[in-house]
Scaffold this motif. Sequence first.
Motif, PDB file in Angstrom:
ATOM      1  N   LYS A 162       0.830  -1.205   0.000  1.00  0.00           N
ATOM      2  CA  LYS A 162       0.000   0.000   0.000  1.00  0.00           C
ATOM      3  C   LYS A 162       0.867   1.259   0.000  1.00  0.00           C
ATOM      4  O   LYS A 162       0.549   2.240  -0.681  1.00  0.00           O
ATOM      5  CB  LYS A 162      -0.938  -0.012   1.205  1.00  0.00           C
ATOM      6  N   LEU A 163       1.961   1.244   0.738  1.00  0.00           N
ATOM      7  CA  LEU A 163       2.856   2.400   0.741  1.00  0.00           C
ATOM      8  C   LEU A 163       3.504   2.600  -0.629  1.00  0.00           C
ATOM      9  O   LEU A 163       3.631   3.735  -1.110  1.00  0.00           O
ATOM     10  CB  LEU A 163       3.938   2.227   1.804  1.00  0.00           C
ATOM     11  N   ALA A 164       3.921   1.491  -1.260  1.00  0.00           N
ATOM     12  CA  ALA A 164       4.532   1.603  -2.580  1.00  0.00           C
ATOM     13  C   ALA A 164       3.537   2.136  -3.606  1.00  0.00           C
ATOM     14  O   ALA A 164       3.871   2.997  -4.430  1.00  0.00           O
ATOM     15  CB  ALA A 164       5.084   0.244  -3.021  1.00  0.00           C
ATOM     16  N   LEU A 165       2.300   1.637  -3.558  1.00  0.00           N
ATOM     17  CA  LEU A 165       1.278   2.110  -4.497  1.00  0.00           C
ATOM     18  C   LEU A 165       0.924   3.574  -4.237  1.00  0.00           C
ATOM     19  O   LEU A 165       0.782   4.368  -5.181  1.00  0.00           O
ATOM     20  CB  LEU A 165       0.029   1.231  -4.390  1.00  0.00           C
ATOM     21  N   ALA A 166       0.779   3.929  -2.951  1.00  0.00           N
ATOM     22  CA  ALA A 166       0.481   5.325  -2.621  1.00  0.00           C
ATOM     23  C   ALA A 166       1.619   6.239  -3.056  1.00  0.00           C
ATOM     24  O   ALA A 166       1.397   7.338  -3.586  1.00  0.00           O
ATOM     25  CB  ALA A 166       0.233   5.468  -1.119  1.00  0.00           C
ATOM     26  N   GLY A 167       2.869   5.788  -2.858  1.00  0.00           N
ATOM     27  CA  GLY A 167       4.020   6.594  -3.274  1.00  0.00           C
ATOM     28  C   GLY A 167       4.099   6.745  -4.782  1.00  0.00           C
ATOM     29  O   GLY A 167       4.380   7.831  -5.295  1.00  0.00           O
ATOM     30  N   ALA A 168       3.842   5.653  -5.513  1.00  0.00           N
ATOM     31  CA  ALA A 168       3.879   5.721  -6.974  1.00  0.00           C
ATOM     32  C   ALA A 168       2.804   6.665  -7.502  1.00  0.00           C
ATOM     33  O   ALA A 168       3.066   7.494  -8.393  1.00  0.00           O
ATOM     34  CB  ALA A 168       3.707   4.324  -7.570  1.00  0.00           C
ATOM     35  N   ALA A 169       1.598   6.545  -6.954  1.00  0.00           N
ATOM     36  CA  ALA A 169       0.510   7.423  -7.392  1.00  0.00           C
ATOM     37  C   ALA A 169       0.819   8.889  -7.061  1.00  0.00           C
ATOM     38  O   ALA A 169       0.565   9.794  -7.871  1.00  0.00           O
ATOM     39  CB  ALA A 169      -0.794   6.995  -6.728  1.00  0.00           C
ATOM     40  N   THR A 170       1.374   9.116  -5.884  1.00  0.00           N
ATOM     41  CA  THR A 170       1.729  10.479  -5.486  1.00  0.00           C
ATOM     42  C   THR A 170       2.812  11.053  -6.389  1.00  0.00           C
ATOM     43  O   THR A 170       2.753  12.227  -6.792  1.00  0.00           O
ATOM     44  CB  THR A 170       2.189  10.491  -4.022  1.00  0.00           C
ATOM     45  N   SER A 171       3.810  10.240  -6.722  1.00  0.00           N
ATOM     46  CA  SER A 171       4.885  10.704  -7.612  1.00  0.00           C
ATOM     47  C   SER A 171       4.339  11.103  -8.975  1.00  0.00           C
ATOM     48  O   SER A 171       4.725  12.139  -9.536  1.00  0.00           O
ATOM     49  CB  SER A 171       5.938   9.600  -7.783  1.00  0.00           C
ATOM     50  N   ILE A 172       3.432  10.289  -9.509  1.00  0.00           N
ATOM     51  CA  ILE A 172       2.840  10.604 -10.810  1.00  0.00           C
ATOM     52  C   ILE A 172       2.035  11.898 -10.734  1.00  0.00           C
ATOM     53  O   ILE A 172       2.126  12.767 -11.613  1.00  0.00           O
ATOM     54  CB  ILE A 172       1.957   9.432 -11.291  1.00  0.00           C
ATOM     55  N   ALA A 173       1.241  12.035  -9.671  1.00  0.00           N
ATOM     56  CA  ALA A 173       0.426  13.249  -9.517  1.00  0.00           C
ATOM     57  C   ALA A 173       1.315  14.484  -9.372  1.00  0.00           C
ATOM     58  O   ALA A 173       1.073  15.519 -10.014  1.00  0.00           O
ATOM     59  CB  ALA A 173      -0.493  13.102  -8.310  1.00  0.00           C
ATOM     60  N   PHE A 174       2.354  14.397  -8.546  1.00  0.00           N
ATOM     61  CA  PHE A 174       3.248  15.535  -8.347  1.00  0.00           C
ATOM     62  C   PHE A 174       4.007  15.876  -9.627  1.00  0.00           C
ATOM     63  O   PHE A 174       4.249  17.056  -9.932  1.00  0.00           O
ATOM     64  CB  PHE A 174       4.230  15.258  -7.213  1.00  0.00           C
ATOM     65  N   SER A 175       4.390  14.849 -10.382  1.00  0.00           N
ATOM     66  CA  SER A 175       5.077  15.082 -11.643  1.00  0.00           C
ATOM     67  C   SER A 175       4.176  15.833 -12.620  1.00  0.00           C
ATOM     68  O   SER A 175       4.628  16.754 -13.324  1.00  0.00           O
ATOM     69  CB  SER A 175       5.512  13.742 -12.251  1.00  0.00           C
TER      70      SER A 175
END
Length: 347
Positions: A162-175
């Motif tokens: 869940k942390l990895a998925l949340a981090g990946a989604a956050t990185s994409i959104a921030f990018s």
Amino acid sequence: MTSGAVTAGRRPPPAGRAHRLPALWLLLLAAALVVLAALSVAIGTRDVGLGDILAALGGRIETIAEAAVAMRIPRTLLALLAGGALGLAGAIMQGVTRNPLADPGILGVNMGASLAVVVGVAWFEIASAYAYIFTAILGAGAAAAFVYVIGSLGRGGATPLKLALAGAATSIAFSSLVIAVVLPRADIAGGIRAWQVGGVGGATFERIHPVLPFLAAGFVVALLSARKLNALALGDELAAGLGEHVAATRAIAAFAAILLCGATTAVCGPIAFVGLVVPHLCRLLAGSDHRWLLPFSALGGAGLLLAADIVGRIIARPAELDVGIVTAFIGAPFFIWIVRRQRVRDL
């Protein structure tokens, strides 16, 4: 066979012998780092000789070769500092979250720092080095808190997946937000895009100097957290039973990682995967004891980033590949291997 003989046969090796092998590996890693630093100073678009290197180290820049070496020295120093900071931050994050996939890039911390800097430049016209650094650290901290909260929602709390998925989604959104902020600003777009790739080219001592106190503080806090991270590895309940304040321990160690990530991103741009790859490799040499793992990760991260920078100069001659691109080529397959090895259903 008597019980005494059995006990004697199972007696662990002396403490000095148990620590001798990691200490030897640490010395070998430090020696390899010295070799890589020498190669970094010697290798580039222009070939230089030993005389040019010695003259540049002595402060002379009378020839083109000596000037080239003089430019590579701060670049080498920045690669060492940034790589060490990212490797150490990755080991800290994996220890704090007990997550084998934890990495400043994967958990969105680097991209949070990046977004904060871009917003600061575009909307608030920040220009000083210290403004960049403070803004990046605040962005890294906010991103880390956001990802942890999102990853903690639902059943099971903050699981590694869940942390990895949340981090990946956050990185994409921030990018995407970075692109949205930069697009209307043609005056800053070129510099921001180059910085977003992540690299150590163009380093100067004036650029490195402001970030040194932040990196030094991060290194000290991280290394002082080693014993407490060993307690956290036993589980929250057992760590609390041993007298550790679990929440405070996590907060202090996470602060060190955020400080290291934010300061590094401010000066180099977001560089991914160093914090993922290095701690896993260092565990093969140092084991899981954070008193050894953290110094190994710092040296290993410095070595990996320096080697990636050297490779980037060689394979694209006479141009260069930024170190962020090289580490992505290394780290992406490693990330897939870690996911398959850990078995996604078990994360």
